[in-house]
Design a protein around this motif. Structure first.
Motif, PDB file in Angstrom:
ATOM      1  N   LEU A 367       0.822  -1.217   0.000  1.00  0.00           N
ATOM      2  CA  LEU A 367       0.000   0.000   0.000  1.00  0.00           C
ATOM      3  C   LEU A 367       0.855   1.266   0.000  1.00  0.00           C
ATOM      4  O   LEU A 367       0.412   2.316  -0.467  1.00  0.00           O
ATOM      5  N   ILE A 368       2.087   1.168   0.517  1.00  0.00           N
ATOM      6  CA  ILE A 368       2.993   2.324   0.525  1.00  0.00           C
ATOM      7  C   ILE A 368       3.693   2.469  -0.819  1.00  0.00           C
ATOM      8  O   ILE A 368       3.647   3.534  -1.459  1.00  0.00           O
ATOM      9  N   PHE A 369       4.323   1.398  -1.285  1.00  0.00           N
ATOM     10  CA  PHE A 369       5.155   1.499  -2.483  1.00  0.00           C
ATOM     11  C   PHE A 369       4.342   1.541  -3.776  1.00  0.00           C
ATOM     12  O   PHE A 369       4.821   2.070  -4.781  1.00  0.00           O
ATOM     13  N   SER A 370       3.149   1.002  -3.775  1.00  0.00           N
ATOM     14  CA  SER A 370       2.325   1.044  -4.997  1.00  0.00           C
ATOM     15  C   SER A 370       1.890   2.467  -5.330  1.00  0.00           C
ATOM     16  O   SER A 370       1.497   2.744  -6.478  1.00  0.00           O
ATOM     17  N   GLN A 371       1.975   3.384  -4.353  1.00  0.00           N
ATOM     18  CA  GLN A 371       1.599   4.775  -4.588  1.00  0.00           C
ATOM     19  C   GLN A 371       2.775   5.618  -5.086  1.00  0.00           C
ATOM     20  O   GLN A 371       2.582   6.773  -5.464  1.00  0.00           O
ATOM     21  N   LYS A 372       3.973   5.052  -5.063  1.00  0.00           N
ATOM     22  CA  LYS A 372       5.156   5.813  -5.490  1.00  0.00           C
ATOM     23  C   LYS A 372       5.360   5.692  -6.999  1.00  0.00           C
ATOM     24  O   LYS A 372       5.079   4.642  -7.589  1.00  0.00           O
ATOM     25  N   PRO A 373       5.858   6.750  -7.649  1.00  0.00           N
ATOM     26  CA  PRO A 373       6.041   6.724  -9.109  1.00  0.00           C
ATOM     27  C   PRO A 373       6.977   5.611  -9.585  1.00  0.00           C
ATOM     28  O   PRO A 373       6.759   5.021 -10.639  1.00  0.00           O
ATOM     29  N   GLU A 374       8.025   5.307  -8.802  1.00  0.00           N
ATOM     30  CA  GLU A 374       9.003   4.300  -9.232  1.00  0.00           C
ATOM     31  C   GLU A 374       8.424   2.889  -9.257  1.00  0.00           C
ATOM     32  O   GLU A 374       9.050   1.977  -9.810  1.00  0.00           O
ATOM     33  N   PHE A 375       7.245   2.716  -8.656  1.00  0.00           N
ATOM     34  CA  PHE A 375       6.601   1.398  -8.685  1.00  0.00           C
ATOM     35  C   PHE A 375       6.349   0.940 -10.123  1.00  0.00           C
ATOM     36  O   PHE A 375       6.380  -0.258 -10.421  1.00  0.00           O
ATOM     37  N   GLN A 376       6.140   1.913 -11.009  1.00  0.00           N
ATOM     38  CA  GLN A 376       5.882   1.596 -12.424  1.00  0.00           C
ATOM     39  C   GLN A 376       7.134   1.092 -13.135  1.00  0.00           C
ATOM     40  O   GLN A 376       7.036   0.544 -14.238  1.00  0.00           O
ATOM     41  N   ASP A 377       8.304   1.289 -12.516  1.00  0.00           N
ATOM     42  CA  ASP A 377       9.561   0.853 -13.139  1.00  0.00           C
ATOM     43  C   ASP A 377       9.859  -0.621 -12.895  1.00  0.00           C
ATOM     44  O   ASP A 377      10.853  -1.141 -13.420  1.00  0.00           O
ATOM     45  N   LEU A 378       9.042  -1.279 -12.103  1.00  0.00           N
ATOM     46  CA  LEU A 378       9.227  -2.718 -11.896  1.00  0.00           C
ATOM     47  C   LEU A 378       9.007  -3.462 -13.203  1.00  0.00           C
ATOM     48  O   LEU A 378       8.112  -3.110 -13.999  1.00  0.00           O
ATOM     49  N   SER A 379       9.810  -4.486 -13.429  1.00  0.00           N
ATOM     50  CA  SER A 379       9.619  -5.305 -14.631  1.00  0.00           C
ATOM     51  C   SER A 379       8.341  -6.124 -14.504  1.00  0.00           C
ATOM     52  O   SER A 379       7.741  -6.215 -13.432  1.00  0.00           O
ATOM     53  N   VAL A 380       7.931  -6.739 -15.599  1.00  0.00           N
ATOM     54  CA  VAL A 380       6.719  -7.552 -15.604  1.00  0.00           C
ATOM     55  C   VAL A 380       6.855  -8.702 -14.622  1.00  0.00           C
ATOM     56  O   VAL A 380       5.929  -9.017 -13.869  1.00  0.00           O
ATOM     57  N   GLU A 381       8.020  -9.314 -14.603  1.00  0.00           N
ATOM     58  CA  GLU A 381       8.269 -10.434 -13.692  1.00  0.00           C
ATOM     59  C   GLU A 381       8.233  -9.977 -12.233  1.00  0.00           C
ATOM     60  O   GLU A 381       7.642 -10.648 -11.378  1.00  0.00           O
ATOM     61  N   GLU A 382       8.852  -8.819 -11.963  1.00  0.00           N
ATOM     62  CA  GLU A 382       8.866  -8.289 -10.603  1.00  0.00           C
ATOM     63  C   GLU A 382       7.470  -7.883 -10.151  1.00  0.00           C
ATOM     64  O   GLU A 382       7.070  -8.144  -9.011  1.00  0.00           O
ATOM     65  N   ARG A 383       6.721  -7.249 -11.050  1.00  0.00           N
ATOM     66  CA  ARG A 383       5.355  -6.844 -10.725  1.00  0.00           C
ATOM     67  C   ARG A 383       4.495  -8.061 -10.411  1.00  0.00           C
ATOM     68  O   ARG A 383       3.675  -8.051  -9.485  1.00  0.00           O
ATOM     69  N   SER A 384       4.675  -9.115 -11.187  1.00  0.00           N
ATOM     70  CA  SER A 384       3.912 -10.343 -10.969  1.00  0.00           C
ATOM     71  C   SER A 384       4.224 -10.932  -9.594  1.00  0.00           C
ATOM     72  O   SER A 384       3.317 -11.382  -8.876  1.00  0.00           O
TER      73      SER A 384
END
Length: 417
Positions: A367-384
């Motif tokens: 809930l904290i990190f998903s609100q940060k802009p850099e969260f979008q920089d996670l790769s597809v594998e990392e996001r999964s």
């Protein structure tokens, strides 16, 4: 009053539970987050590193001998000066405190004398081409035991019983054995401090990790006895090849192989700041480090990976993890540190333990990190991975929303009635 308030609170909770159970809907249960991966620290091999230096005979810069004996004993000035004021006096090294102890001065003058004549066969040459300093040991009996004494010093100087046993094997006269032991005690005596060497058994029982890790720090970034100079960001950092070779395999290969560094005194260092490199050298000299923060720890981890010092990498990983774990949620939400960038650096520099832990950390604080802009920089594998292991889970949030909706509808119905 406190008891009355606690009683009222418990009664309200009972009524709420009875109401919820009566209507058949209970609040969702929040499960505990997944346990974070455990990172085990690598055991120290500081003792073995410096002990091996004596046997490999690399970077030797002093040899001891007696004219009546054929044996030549090789050693390293930096190691000897780190443990004894006798050798500081002998090699004309300025001590952090003035040496005024008459017994130390007398021992130095009686035992040793520097030979400045031409080189003699049987001694190694330094990799830089300079011949080692030749020291005459005036006492032939003491010189015959010098190899055992140096092995005792390099291994931590606490195994007194083993030293005495080794000396007894060479010397038949018990008086000679006692005389040699007393001279070793005098060599290792530290002026101005309680002499721990008076009771060998007490000192041996302590079994210190190593007594160089504080004394060697005195020579860190100092020109005394330095035989190599690193050039970093327009400034210079003096160092000692013997310590570097003993503690770092990359530098051992660099100084003893067919590389430019083996014959050069001035060595440029690229891609590392002076502050980070000094912290790296501090670890090599003392087996410890204390980064100023997470960013410096990451820089030091990168330097350790560059020189393949795995234990220092683990120390930096543990430091970063400890710092992040100690942060409260509010500080995590407001900090400027880019956790995703930290994750990518850890992966790029083969810090698998730290990268795995950071992924779990992001998922646990979703809930904290998903609100940060850099969260979008996670790769597809990392996001999964993060979505799969996130806490709280989507199922819980959905159930919580339904429960709140139901409670709200019940309140509205009660108000209408």
């Amino acid at each position: 009053m406190i008891q009355a308030l606690n009683q009222k609170t418990s009664e309200k909770m009972k009524k709420r539970k009875m109401s919820n159970s009566f209507h058949g809907i209970r609040p969702p249960q929040l499960e505990q987050p997944e346990k974070m991966p455990v990172l085990k620290a690598e055991a120290s091999h500081y003792n073995a590193d410096l002990n091996n230096l004596l046997f490999c005979c690399q970077c030797v810069d002093v040899v001891f001998y007696n004219p009546n004996l054929k044996e030549v004993v090789e050693a390293h000035k930096i190691v000897l000066c780190a443990v004894s004021h006798v050798f500081m006096l002998l090699f004309n090294v300025k001590s952090p405190t003035d040496i005024q102890d008459s017994s130390i001065i007398r021992t130095t003058q009686d035992l040793f004398a520097i030979n400045r004549d031409t080189a003699f066969p049987g001694a190694s040459q330094e990799s830089s081409g300079n011949p080692p300093l030749r020291v005459i040991v005036n006492d032939a009996v003491f010189c015959s035991c010098l190899s055992d004494i140096l092995r005792f010093i390099y291994s931590g100087a606490f195994q007194w019983e083993e030293l005495e046993e080794d000396i007894r094997k060479k010397l038949k006269d018990s008086g000679d054995v006692s005389n040699v032991i007393e001279k070793v005690k005098c060599i290792l005596k530290t002026p101005g401090k309680i002499n721990c060497l008076r009771n060998c058994k007490t000192y041996q029982a302590r079994k210190p990790l190593w007594f160089y890790n504080t004394s060697l720090k005195f020579f860190l970034n100092k020109p005394m006895l330095a035989d190599v100079v690193f050039e970093i960001q327009g400034t210079t950092v003096p160092a000692h090849r013997a310590i570097l070779v003993a503690r770092c395999e990359v530098m051992a290969a660099m100084f003893n192989g067919n590389y430019m560094e083996a014959k050069s005194v001035l060595i440029p260092v690229y891609g590392v700041s002076k502050e980070t490199f000094l912290s790296f050298l501090e670890y090599l000299y003392t087996d410890s480090c204390c980064p100023a923060g997470i960013f410096q720890a990451m820089c030091l981890l990168i330097c350790a990976e560059m020189y393949q010092v795995s234990r220092l990498q683990h120390i930096c990983e543990l430091f970063i993890i400890t710092q992040l774990q100690s942060m409260p949620s509010r500080e995590l939400a407001s900090m400027n540190l880019d956790i995703v960038d930290l994750l990518k650096k850890a992966k790029f520099h083969h810090s698998d333990c730290l990268s795995t832990w950071l992924l779990h950390f992001i998922a646990t604080n979703y809930l904290i990190f998903s609100q940060k802009p850099e969260f979008q920089d996670l790769s597809v594998e990392e996001r999964s991975f993060v979505e799969k292991h996130r806490w709280p889970s989507n199922m819980y949030l959905k159930q919580l929303a339904e429960y709140r909706k139901y409670i709200h509808s019940r309140k509205c119905r009660c108000l209408v009635m």
